[in-house]
Design a protein around this motif. Structure first.
Motif: not given
Length: 62
Positions: A13-29
């Protein structure tokens, strides 16, 4: 097929420039659900946990 570790998931995820928090937010989780699935506290066989596993590309037990 080997399931990636929590650190491997976070690193990809970090390679994609994301954190767990940002992944959750952008996917509605909920962040807590994503964190629990990644850390292995929640199996993710049903409901939102399953959706998180699918989005992360992790194997799901059918």
């Amino acid at each position: 097929m080997r399931t990636p570790t929590a650190n491997e998931i976070k690193h990809s995820l970090r390679k994609q420039g994301k954190t767990l928090k940002s992944f959750a937010a952008e996917n509605g989780f909920k962040y807590r659900t994503v964190s629990d699935v990644v850390r292995g506290l929640r199996q993710g066989n049903f409901g939102e946990g399953r959706e998180v596993r699918l989005k992360l590309g992790l194997p799901v037990n059918d």
